[in-house]
Design an enzyme around this catalytic site. Structure first.
Site, PDB file in Angstrom:
ATOM      1  N   THR B 183       1.031  -0.742  -0.003  1.00 47.60           N
ATOM      2  CA  THR B 183       0.092  -0.352   0.075  1.00 47.60           C
ATOM      3  C   THR B 183       0.713   1.583  -0.005  1.00 47.60           C
ATOM      4  OG1 THR B 183      -0.414   0.075   2.471  1.00 47.60           O
ATOM      5  CG2 THR B 183      -2.051  -1.177   0.740  1.00 47.60           C
ATOM      6  N   GLU B 330      -5.654  -4.648   2.906  1.00 45.41           N
ATOM      7  CA  GLU B 330      -6.074  -5.205   4.037  1.00 45.41           C
ATOM      8  C   GLU B 330      -6.966  -5.858   3.899  1.00 45.41           C
ATOM      9  OE1 GLU B 330      -4.825  -2.367   3.455  1.00 45.41           O
ATOM     10  OE2 GLU B 330      -3.507  -0.986   4.820  1.00 45.41           O
ATOM     11  N   LYS B 440     -12.377  18.959  11.239  1.00 45.65           N
ATOM     12  CA  LYS B 440     -12.363  19.242  12.646  1.00 45.65           C
ATOM     13  C   LYS B 440     -12.847  20.904  13.144  1.00 45.65           C
ATOM     14  CE  LYS B 440      -9.181  15.699  13.546  1.00 45.65           C
ATOM     15  NZ  LYS B 440      -7.724  16.173  11.890  1.00 45.65           N
ATOM     16  N   TRP B 445     -17.361  17.432  13.479  1.00 38.92           N
ATOM     17  CA  TRP B 445     -16.463  16.796  12.778  1.00 38.92           C
ATOM     18  C   TRP B 445     -17.367  17.109  11.170  1.00 38.92           C
ATOM     19  CZ3 TRP B 445     -11.961  14.613  13.704  1.00 38.92           C
ATOM     20  CH2 TRP B 445     -11.502  14.355  14.743  1.00 38.92           C
TER      21      TRP B 445
END
Lengths: 546, 546
Positions: B183, B330, B440, B445
């Site tokens: 990755t 993954e 943020k 958020w």
């Protein structure tokens, strides 16, 4: 270690339906209608049942037997035992008392859950089940005041009442036992096939492939095949993992009721043996237009090969695909599958050509290996001509029988299936017969299944059974027993003429008998052992030997 | 042992396509047309390649690297390495020389198979690949007279020529390594994910479930997602197991060519990142009616979330289902899937309601577990409101990085995905953002993905990228960069007004910039790290701070 080695446990799969489709329905047919429950309810009850079984002393690896029809309590038993690591032993209540006594003792069942309607059958075994500590009685409407002579019996609802609805399923080895199912062999004692978590997990996922049974959460699955036959062909596991609607027929095994249920609940797929679908066909033919099969898209048919004419009838009349599957208790059971269009080269075939493929037992599921061998275990060519005994191996194939290894049923890691057949160039399996049902005539082999499937295509013939009869000159000759539809008139000459179009002269039946019924086995197949015994008893001899 | 414990090996699955559909086509796009091969041919060549690699000294567990586009030789490398037990290391040729040098050295690649067109890129690494003993050059038309400065190079065809077409695949442990994929992390060195036979086997079967991607032998699969990205999302394995027709685009990664190929080869399903499908949409809009998409039934879209407007466009205009998938290298990569109708309760929803579900990342595949956690790893409720970091575990989820365990990326058997999101009551995952891309603002958020997907719904906006910009009072504020279609006129006011309909005032963009392009990563995602670096370099400050 680079990837997680999470054990493949059925507990992982069985809670999933209730998570993704908590409000989906699980339905049991009752005397007066149906009982509707949601996935969330049944999942919670399964966790309660696990607590209750655990409280009754059932430990990981111990056997919980069921003596039950297909219903949601039976599903709860699947779910609970898989989750807690116990072993579900599904008893076939159609077996003889002698066989049942042997099986329950051999399996050392600790607990039996019994449908109240089956109590009288189980009571016949009173005093002959020393391992059984507890009997749990699942009641249905009309049986509320049940009583039993069996010791230590408790009502199912009372058994689970008040138990917590969350059981933290233990992490166990993926090769731990999950289920136990005895085959009613035609010789010797019944033999137990023990399913494991990993084997059933792989079988379940594979069954949901588009190219397998295409099972989907959008299906409404009607599992008619008994849940005591090879885990109901895996349908209860797969349906519950997916969160599909499921309908369970309970004891109402009547083709009229099947048709009503399939209409009313918009069933999309149903599973059963050929005789079930013959019955449904007769009902529809007798009252065409009475039922709505518009939701129904496919039937799975196994146990024995469905006649091509039956497969075609469902397609032509109801636009329903009958998926032929081949397998056995020892193969979990799914081994091969036959779909109308299994690959791209078949898309543009004529319907007749497509159905010629469907008449074969089909293509092997991914992950399984299958081979045909001669008597010295030399592999035979895949030429569509060579006939040999079918051996199979793979991660959901039995490697030995439960506490009774039977090494002669296995060879070098392969299971000897007892079926004979051929494989064509595109890897389609074509079953010729059970090896013991082949007719050996003049040094050649005649497939009883081929003859039966052809004869049942005659209008008026409801069932046909071909068995070998001894013959001093030819060794054996084929004899046909047939059941006719009421009022139908089919003569021996008609049968011979019909068969002459497809079979060689030496393969033609030596005699044709009309009978009222064919004896069936406890697993719904024609009991040829019984047929042959009856003929012997009657002193039957072939016409040219009289 | 009651069931066979057959190891789950990809070699079992990879030979299957050629057995069941020997004459089906495998197609590679070329400069002037396409190259057609049959499954039987490619299977035989894969076995030959295995012999050649073995002859070149490649042993079980050793790495064979590919530096290749999607084509049938790349598929042969998948097939050969999986069969012989070698490890296929798919190199992403879009990475920097520095990264490639590191990766090849870290993996200790023994052999590299390179597409002739990529030779110049590989030659930049000359002298920096000490582990590589052999370079195998796969030639294409127009490149027959290739030469290279790389030592010990051989033509692919010469390498396999005359080798036997049957390699008896060894029986190895099912947890043996199969593939290696690095990755391109935004921080630190690239990290290797090592796939194993068992993990990929389970991933492959699950991918073929009806409720997953519904892959079938009747499909024509067009795998546009590079075979060096998480094993091409598993398509080459699944397609080859099934015997489906497969089309490989090679280096012709142009949306017009995609449209031509999908028409001409009757593609039924294709895989690609959202930018691929944005490109196809633009081509179709520019020349409606030029292409025949009647065979096309579904697209799989992953890598980043497709805008709902794009999903809807393909359905409304082409009757094509865009299946959103969520996962990462993954996770092999398939973790969740979003279909238009995923369960029965959705069948009677309005189209708008169905597409509201498709906009979510979807439902978890069977066998995988997923949970959202707060910062102290307390699980959060599945209420569709609580937002937490997404952790995942299961049999095809990474447990550590290759020779670089990175324990801080894992917690108690779970992989920390780096994505944040929520889960609703019916177990749908809804991705909020990459944790590092969240804005943020004032203690709350803001999801950059939500803003981008909404803004890209404005007519004329081809791409939108939202990044956080520092703000002394609010901590961070969202900044929009957008690419407009040629001739389109979309103002900051238009964007603010469009967003006001869905977002709270404090979530609205603080500024909107029109740019010519958004920098992309080597894996086809918006490179927000680069975007932020560019803004810093330009000395960008938000309007209210100027």
């Amino acid at each position: 270690m680079a990837m997680q080695h999470t054990p493949l446990l059925m507990s992982t799969l069985m809670d999933r339906g209730a998570r993704v489709a908590p409000e989906e329905e699980l339905i049991t047919v009752t005397e007066t209608g149906v009982r509707r429950q949601t996935y969330k309810e049944v999942r919670d009850r399964a966790h309660q049942l696990a607590h209750a079984l655990s409280g009754a002393g059932v430990k990981i690896g111990e056997r919980v037997a069921t003596f039950m029809w297909n219903n949601t309590r039976h599903l709860e038993a699947y779910h609970a035992t898989a989750g807690m690591g116990a072993v579900l032993h599904t008893l076939n209540f159609r077996l003889s008392d002698t066989d049942l006594e042997y099986i329950i003792g051999h399996a050392q069942d600790k607990v039996i859950i019994v449908d109240v309607e089956q109590l009288p059958a189980l009571e016949k075994l009173q005093g002959r089940m020393p391992s059984v500590e507890r009997v749990i009685v699942a009641t249905e409407e009309g049986f509320e005041g049940w009583q039993t002579t069996l010791p230590n019996a408790i009502d199912y609802e009372e058994f689970i009442e008040g138990k917590p609805t969350q059981y933290d399923w233990p992490m166990i080895d993926e090769n731990s036992p999950l289920g136990l199912c005895y085959t009613s062999g035609t010789t010797g004692k019944p033999k137990g096939v023990e399913y494991e978590h990993r084997s059933q997990y792989l079988h379940t996922i594979t069954q949901c492939m588009t190219d397998s049974l295409s099972l989907s959460a959008t299906d409404c699955i009607f599992g008619i095949v008994p849940m005591f036959h090879a885990m109901g062909w895996g349908m209860p596991w797969a349906g519950t993992m997916l969160g599909a609607k499921q309908v369970f027929p309970h004891r109402f095994m009547d083709p009229v009721r099947f048709c009503e249920i399939m209409s009313a609940e918009a069933v999309t797929m149903a599973s059963g043996v050929p005789t079930i679908w013959q019955g449904v066909k007769s009902v529809v033919e007798a009252a065409p237009g009475n039922f709505d099969f518009s939701a129904l898209s496919r039937l799975t048919c196994g146990g024995s090969a469905p006649p091509p004419s039956l497969i075609r009838w469902f397609y032509d009349e109801l636009d329903v695909e009958m998926i032929q599957g081949w397998g056995m208790t020892e193969t979990s059971p799914l081994a091969t599958i036959s779909r109308r269009i299994a690959k791209r080269s078949q898309i543009n075939l004529s319907l007749d050509e497509q159905f010629a493929n469907v008449a074969k037992a089909g293509q092997l599921m991914p992950g399984i290996e299958l081979e045909i061998f001669d008597e010295e275990f030399n592999p035979l060519p895949h030429d569509g001509e060579s006939v040999g005994e079918i051996l199979i191996r793979g991660p959901w194939i039995c490697s030995e029988y439960y506490h009774d290894p039977q090494p002669d049923k296995f060879h070098d890691g392969w299971l000897l299936t007892g079926d004979v057949g051929k494989i064509d160039a595109e890897e389609y399996l074509i079953i010729s017969d059970r090896s013991k049902d082949l007719v050996k005539s003049g040094g050649e082999w005649i497939s009883s299944v081929d003859l039966e499937n052809h004869i049942v295509g005659i209008d008026g013939v409801e069932m046909a059974c071909v068995v070998a009869q001894p013959h001093p000159r030819w060794d054996e000759r084929p004899l046909v027993l047939m059941v006719l539809r009421a009022g139908a008139d089919v003569s021996m000459e008609d049968v011979i003429e019909h068969c002459s179009s497809k079979f060689a002269k030496w393969q033609l039946p030596a005699d044709v008998l009309c009978v009222d019924e064919i004896p069936m086995t406890a697993t719904g197949k024609m009991n040829k052992k019984q047929v042959r015994a009856n003929l012997d008893e009657q002193g039957y001899v072939l016409p040219d030997l009289r």
